[in-house]
Design an enzyme around this catalytic site. Structure first.
Site, PDB file in Angstrom:
ATOM      1  N   SER A 231     -16.694 -72.015   9.047  1.00  0.00           N
ATOM      2  CA  SER A 231     -17.535 -70.901   8.661  1.00  0.00           C
ATOM      3  C   SER A 231     -18.608 -70.542   9.678  1.00  0.00           C
ATOM      4  CB  SER A 231     -18.156 -71.207   7.304  1.00  0.00           C
ATOM      5  OG  SER A 231     -18.755 -70.063   6.796  1.00  0.00           O
TER       6      SER A 231
ATOM      7  N   LYS B 261     -12.267 -70.761   8.126  1.00  0.00           N
ATOM      8  CA  LYS B 261     -12.877 -70.249   6.890  1.00  0.00           C
ATOM      9  C   LYS B 261     -13.528 -68.912   7.219  1.00  0.00           C
ATOM     10  CE  LYS B 261     -14.693 -70.187   2.727  1.00  0.00           C
ATOM     11  NZ  LYS B 261     -15.417 -68.915   2.792  1.00  0.00           N
TER      12      LYS B 261
ATOM     13  N   GLN C  23     -18.848 -64.813   0.261  1.00  0.00           N
ATOM     14  CA  GLN C  23     -18.976 -64.758  -1.188  1.00  0.00           C
ATOM     15  C   GLN C  23     -20.309 -64.137  -1.627  1.00  0.00           C
ATOM     16  OE1 GLN C  23     -17.719 -67.752   0.381  1.00  0.00           O
ATOM     17  NE2 GLN C  23     -15.767 -66.792  -0.096  1.00  0.00           N
TER      18      GLN C  23
END
Length: 484
Positions: A309, A334, A338
């Site tokens: 990420s 990743k 969200q």
């Protein structure tokens, strides 16, 4: 930080088993974003609409009435409603979209401003199983031998199969000093048990030092609220010492705050160039453009399959926009963002939902692919050795994964077991005797619990010694050669 053009706060999204139930990190947006502000409802109907047809509402209501009136046992209304919500989210088949009930949401919110306690590992839910993305450096999980891609099958005898990630993490989390007996499945081996003693999770996220040849090294363990400031302070300290090249280490860094990584990248990415891009369901993209400058020295970034990420945002931006060299192994992959919805639910519960994907400056989406290094370097084989199960004493003529891991460790300690295929031969016994003699243990050539623990402690010390870090050596060498 406000997301450009939207009233969104970017908050911590790294995942600690210690604190709350969620998926592996990343870039969760927590704040007052209504569905109307997104221009869509959950069902995709017009903003403000109920989202359900009359027939759908009747179907849902009838199902609940049948459960309430006809099911063999009395039911808890809240539990049934929460289950319905969880079921809808599970149907999306997205490990990063999850429902938190009121208690879990409170733990999530407390986590943002609390001291962490637990085992310190990042996880996701894949194909119904709890998978470790990365143990936090210095955490109990790392010290106990938990590794990226480990599958956690059970905790203290309680199986995790069939549980939501929230439910699984509730079983794993606990107070400082308590034990979590984890049954772990690792590729190529039988399930093993690893005991982790829960503790405070390290909060120091940035560590720096000057290597030989005036090569600075900054290790980033995760991206949280104070990481950007600590990074800038330690970067300046290295520069003041005459640093001529920089190695940034994001191995086993599961990510964190978007705001932090953007602030850290500003000084490296030329003004006007994108640091990161996001794309919504309609394919519309928005760039976060640098207002910074560049640095006069070469840069390398250390990566591995535990770099996820925000770590991948940093690696991708430095590679594509600043010409940095990536050294090590392919990253985790990743690439989604969200949003957390709590106000909309109105009862303290929470939905964390994937709403966007992020892309590198050049528009590459790394999700489930990762980022390949420019200079591929694997660590020595003993870095990948698993802890021994210690269920039985290992001795001559035995065969199995425990023996194979024993041999990898003995080889790493320079004790020449003769083979690493899992067969306990005479040379393996001699290597064990040599270790036992050196460490004041009964030199019988057999590996009981005490000898096994001593061997594991010795190999752990070996792994933590920077002299044995081949990836760091390669990055530092590349930087020394690049110095003008």
């Amino acid at each position: 930080m406000f997301w450009k053009g939207r009233n969104l706060y970017i908050l911590v999204a790294f995942i600690l088993l210690a604190m709350f139930a969620s998926s592996v990190l990343t870039l969760t947006i927590v704040g007052p974003l209504s569905l109307a502000e997104q221009g869509q409802s959950v069902s995709g109907s017009k903003p403000g609409a109920s989202g359900f047809t009359t027939q759908e509402m009747k179907k849902l209501s009838t199902t609940y009435e049948l459960i309430q009136g006809q099911y063999l046992h009395e039911v808890d209304r809240t539990k049934v409603i929460d289950g319905a919500i969880s079921g809808m989210l599970r149907s999306l088949d997205d490990p990063y979209t999850t429902y938190m009930d009121k208690k879990e949401a409170e733990q999530f919110n407390d986590m943002l401003n609390s001291t962490f306690q637990g085992i310190g590992a990042e996880v996701s839910l894949e194909e119904g199983r709890v998978k470790v993305v990365s143990p936090i450096k210095g955490s109990p999980a790392e010290k106990a031998g938990i590794r990226t891609n480990d599958i956690i099958l059970s905790v203290n005898g309680d199986k995790l199969d069939g549980l939501s990630l929230s439910e699984a993490v509730m079983k794993i989390r606990g107070t400082k000093g308590s034990q979590a007996k984890l049954q772990i499945m690792r590729t190529g081996s039988e399930p093993i048990e690893i005991v982790v003693v829960r503790d405070d999770i390290p909060v120091e996220t940035v560590h720096s030092e000057m290597l030989d040849g005036q090569v600075g090294k900054i290790e980033i363990r995760e991206f949280v609220q104070n990481t950007a400031k600590a990074f800038k302070d330690q970067l300046k300290a290295l520069e003041d010492q005459g640093m001529k090249a920089l190695v940034i280490d994001v191995r086993n860094d599961p990510g964190g705050m978007l705001q932090a990584v953007v602030e850290m990248l500003e000084p490296f990415v030329p003004s006007g160039k994108p640091i990161v891009q996001v794309e919504d369901r309609k394919g519309e993209r928005e760039q976060t453009v640098s207002k910074g400058s560049t640095k006069p020295y070469p840069i390398a970034v250390l990566i591995n399959n535990g770099s996820a990420s925000a770590s991948e945002i940093m690696a991708g931006a430095l590679q594509e926009a600043s010409g940095a060299k990536l050294v090590g192994e392919k990253t985790y992959g990743k690439g989604t963002v969200q949003v957390t919805y709590q106000q909309e639910l109105g009862d303290g519960s929470n939905i964390k939902m994937t709403v966007m994907k992020w892309l590198t400056p050049n528009g590459n989406w790394v999700h489930q692919k990762g980022i390949e290094p420019d200079i591929a370097v694997e660590q020595p084989a003993y870095f990948r050795a698993s802890p021994m199960s210690k269920k039985t004493t290992l001795k001559a003529d035995m065969l199995g994964d425990d023996v194979k891991n024993l041999q990898l460790m003995l080889e790493g300690l320079g004790l020449a077991p003769g083979r690493t295929d899992g067969y306990f031969n005479d040379k393996t016994a001699q290597a064990v005797k040599s270790f036992q003699t050196e460490h004041g243990l009964p030199a019988n050539g057999e590996v009981d619990v005490k000898t096994a623990q001593a061997i594991e402690d010795a190999i752990t010390k070996q792994i933590r010694d920077p002299k044995n870090d081949l990836q760091l050596k390669a990055a530092a060498d590349a930087m020394r050669k690049a110095i003008k």
